[in-house]
Design a protein around this motif. Structure first.
Motif, PDB file in Angstrom:
ATOM      1  N   GLY A   1       0.809  -1.215   0.000  1.00 56.78           N
ATOM      2  CA  GLY A   1       0.000   0.000   0.000  1.00 56.78           C
ATOM      3  C   GLY A   1       0.838   1.259   0.000  1.00 56.78           C
ATOM      4  N   ALA A   2       1.889   1.269   0.816  1.00 56.62           N
ATOM      5  CA  ALA A   2       2.757   2.442   0.885  1.00 56.62           C
ATOM      6  C   ALA A   2       3.465   2.675  -0.448  1.00 56.62           C
ATOM      7  CB  ALA A   2       3.777   2.278   2.007  1.00 56.62           C
ATOM      8  N   LYS A   3       3.905   1.586  -1.071  1.00 60.26           N
ATOM      9  CA  LYS A   3       4.566   1.723  -2.369  1.00 60.26           C
ATOM     10  C   LYS A   3       3.594   2.230  -3.423  1.00 60.26           C
ATOM     11  CE  LYS A   3       8.372  -1.539  -1.791  1.00 60.26           C
ATOM     12  NZ  LYS A   3       9.042  -2.737  -2.305  1.00 60.26           N
ATOM     13  N   ALA A   4       2.362   1.694  -3.410  1.00 58.17           N
ATOM     14  CA  ALA A   4       1.362   2.133  -4.392  1.00 58.17           C
ATOM     15  C   ALA A   4       1.014   3.610  -4.199  1.00 58.17           C
ATOM     16  CB  ALA A   4       0.103   1.265  -4.279  1.00 58.17           C
ATOM     17  N   LEU A   5       0.832   4.027  -2.953  1.00 57.91           N
ATOM     18  CA  LEU A   5       0.496   5.430  -2.688  1.00 57.91           C
ATOM     19  C   LEU A   5       1.641   6.369  -3.056  1.00 57.91           C
ATOM     20  CD1 LEU A   5      -1.401   5.079   0.701  1.00 57.91           C
ATOM     21  CD2 LEU A   5      -2.377   5.735  -1.517  1.00 57.91           C
ATOM     22  N   SER A   6       2.884   5.949  -2.769  1.00 54.75           N
ATOM     23  CA  SER A   6       4.016   6.807  -3.118  1.00 54.75           C
ATOM     24  C   SER A   6       4.174   6.923  -4.630  1.00 54.75           C
ATOM     25  CB  SER A   6       5.316   6.307  -2.470  1.00 54.75           C
ATOM     26  OG  SER A   6       5.724   5.069  -3.024  1.00 54.75           O
ATOM     27  N   LYS A   7       3.877   5.832  -5.345  1.00 58.62           N
ATOM     28  CA  LYS A   7       3.940   5.879  -6.808  1.00 58.62           C
ATOM     29  C   LYS A   7       2.844   6.786  -7.352  1.00 58.62           C
ATOM     30  CE  LYS A   7       4.384   3.083 -10.897  1.00 58.62           C
ATOM     31  NZ  LYS A   7       5.291   2.057 -11.312  1.00 58.62           N
ATOM     32  N   GLN A   8       1.661   6.666  -6.796  1.00 60.65           N
ATOM     33  CA  GLN A   8       0.538   7.504  -7.228  1.00 60.65           C
ATOM     34  C   GLN A   8       0.837   8.990  -6.985  1.00 60.65           C
ATOM     35  OE1 GLN A   8      -3.107   6.820  -5.062  1.00 60.65           O
ATOM     36  NE2 GLN A   8      -4.359   7.606  -6.731  1.00 60.65           N
ATOM     37  N   ALA A   9       1.527   9.287  -5.892  1.00 70.19           N
ATOM     38  CA  ALA A   9       1.877  10.671  -5.569  1.00 70.19           C
ATOM     39  C   ALA A   9       3.112  11.146  -6.336  1.00 70.19           C
ATOM     40  CB  ALA A   9       2.114  10.822  -4.065  1.00 70.19           C
ATOM     41  N   GLY A  10       3.765  10.221  -7.039  1.00 68.41           N
ATOM     42  CA  GLY A  10       4.940  10.588  -7.826  1.00 68.41           C
ATOM     43  C   GLY A  10       6.201  10.778  -7.019  1.00 68.41           C
ATOM     44  N   VAL A  11       6.258  10.172  -5.828  1.00 64.44           N
ATOM     45  CA  VAL A  11       7.442  10.324  -4.979  1.00 64.44           C
ATOM     46  C   VAL A  11       8.148   8.983  -4.729  1.00 64.44           C
ATOM     47  CG1 VAL A  11       6.572  12.405  -3.836  1.00 64.44           C
ATOM     48  CG2 VAL A  11       6.075  10.155  -2.852  1.00 64.44           C
ATOM     49  N   ASP A  12       7.748   7.943  -5.453  1.00 69.74           N
ATOM     50  CA  ASP A  12       8.294   6.614  -5.202  1.00 69.74           C
ATOM     51  C   ASP A  12       9.794   6.511  -5.436  1.00 69.74           C
ATOM     52  OD1 ASP A  12       7.286   6.975  -7.900  1.00 69.74           O
ATOM     53  OD2 ASP A  12       7.812   4.888  -8.278  1.00 69.74           O
ATOM     54  N   GLU A  13      10.343   7.351  -6.273  1.00 71.25           N
ATOM     55  CA  GLU A  13      11.793   7.324  -6.530  1.00 71.25           C
ATOM     56  C   GLU A  13      12.574   8.110  -5.478  1.00 71.25           C
ATOM     57  OE1 GLU A  13      13.318   5.524  -8.889  1.00 71.25           O
ATOM     58  OE2 GLU A  13      11.350   4.733  -9.437  1.00 71.25           O
ATOM     59  N   ARG A  14      11.849   8.790  -4.575  1.00 73.99           N
ATOM     60  CA  ARG A  14      12.513   9.640  -3.578  1.00 73.99           C
ATOM     61  C   ARG A  14      12.417   9.113  -2.161  1.00 73.99           C
ATOM     62  NH1 ARG A  14       9.478  14.762  -5.454  1.00 73.99           N
ATOM     63  NH2 ARG A  14       9.107  14.855  -3.226  1.00 73.99           N
ATOM     64  N   LEU A  15      11.824   7.921  -1.974  1.00 75.40           N
ATOM     65  CA  LEU A  15      11.731   7.359  -0.631  1.00 75.40           C
ATOM     66  C   LEU A  15      11.847   5.850  -0.680  1.00 75.40           C
ATOM     67  CD1 LEU A  15       8.665   6.018  -0.224  1.00 75.40           C
ATOM     68  CD2 LEU A  15       8.043   8.404  -0.064  1.00 75.40           C
ATOM     69  N   ASP A  16      12.071   5.259   0.485  1.00 80.07           N
ATOM     70  CA  ASP A  16      12.171   3.805   0.609  1.00 80.07           C
ATOM     71  C   ASP A  16      11.068   3.306   1.528  1.00 80.07           C
ATOM     72  OD1 ASP A  16      14.545   3.263  -0.938  1.00 80.07           O
ATOM     73  OD2 ASP A  16      15.687   4.209   0.672  1.00 80.07           O
ATOM     74  N   VAL A  17      10.586   2.102   1.278  1.00 80.64           N
ATOM     75  CA  VAL A  17       9.573   1.457   2.100  1.00 80.64           C
ATOM     76  C   VAL A  17      10.116   0.088   2.500  1.00 80.64           C
ATOM     77  CG1 VAL A  17       7.207   0.609   2.223  1.00 80.64           C
ATOM     78  CG2 VAL A  17       7.723   2.615   0.817  1.00 80.64           C
ATOM     79  N   ILE A  18      10.160  -0.191   3.814  1.00 81.42           N
ATOM     80  CA  ILE A  18      10.627  -1.499   4.269  1.00 81.42           C
ATOM     81  C   ILE A  18       9.709  -2.030   5.364  1.00 81.42           C
ATOM     82  CG2 ILE A  18      13.038  -1.096   3.660  1.00 81.42           C
ATOM     83  CD1 ILE A  18      13.638  -0.708   6.609  1.00 81.42           C
ATOM     84  N   GLU A  19       9.750  -3.331   5.497  1.00 85.92           N
ATOM     85  CA  GLU A  19       8.957  -4.029   6.506  1.00 85.92           C
ATOM     86  C   GLU A  19       9.616  -3.884   7.878  1.00 85.92           C
ATOM     87  OE1 GLU A  19       7.337  -8.556   7.198  1.00 85.92           O
ATOM     88  OE2 GLU A  19       8.646  -8.130   5.511  1.00 85.92           O
ATOM     89  N   ILE A  20       8.802  -3.781   8.929  1.00 84.39           N
ATOM     90  CA  ILE A  20       9.306  -3.558  10.280  1.00 84.39           C
ATOM     91  C   ILE A  20      10.286  -4.644  10.717  1.00 84.39           C
ATOM     92  CG2 ILE A  20       7.300  -4.664  11.361  1.00 84.39           C
ATOM     93  CD1 ILE A  20       9.219  -1.676  12.816  1.00 84.39           C
ATOM     94  N   GLU A  21      10.012  -5.911  10.374  1.00 85.07           N
ATOM     95  CA  GLU A  21      10.920  -6.988  10.796  1.00 85.07           C
ATOM     96  C   GLU A  21      12.305  -6.821  10.185  1.00 85.07           C
ATOM     97  OE1 GLU A  21       7.796  -7.557   9.760  1.00 85.07           O
ATOM     98  OE2 GLU A  21       6.801  -8.729  11.327  1.00 85.07           O
TER      99      GLU A  21
END
Length: 86
Positions: A18-38
């Protein structure tokens, strides 16, 4: 102008997509990282223990103590604290 900093979203396994999809939709996916808590916690345990097996329990305790200090300072719900007996 880039400051060399990169935002990091730490989320649950279910939240990564979800976070990756939302960041892509907002056009910021190339400027941030998303990782799992574990993954985030495991990486920190290895780093804080300097990759020494015997130092891992102390690293876990240090991380939990630091987390609990943050919760105490900024959260109104003390149930967010982690109880740890090392």
């Amino acid at each position: 102008m880039s400051t060399g900093l990169r935002p990091l979203i730490v989320t649950t396994e279910d939240g990564v997509g979800g976070a990756k999809a939302l960041s892509k939709q907002a056009g910021v996916d190339e400027r941030l990282d998303v990782i799992e808590i574990e993954q985030f916690i495991a990486t920190n345990v290895y780093e804080w223990s300097v990759f020494e097996r015997d130092a891992r329990p102390t690293a876990v305790q240090d991380i939990i103590e630091r987390y609990n200090r943050i919760v105490t300072a900024v959260e109104s719900d003390p149930s967010l604290r982690i109880e740890f007996e090392g």
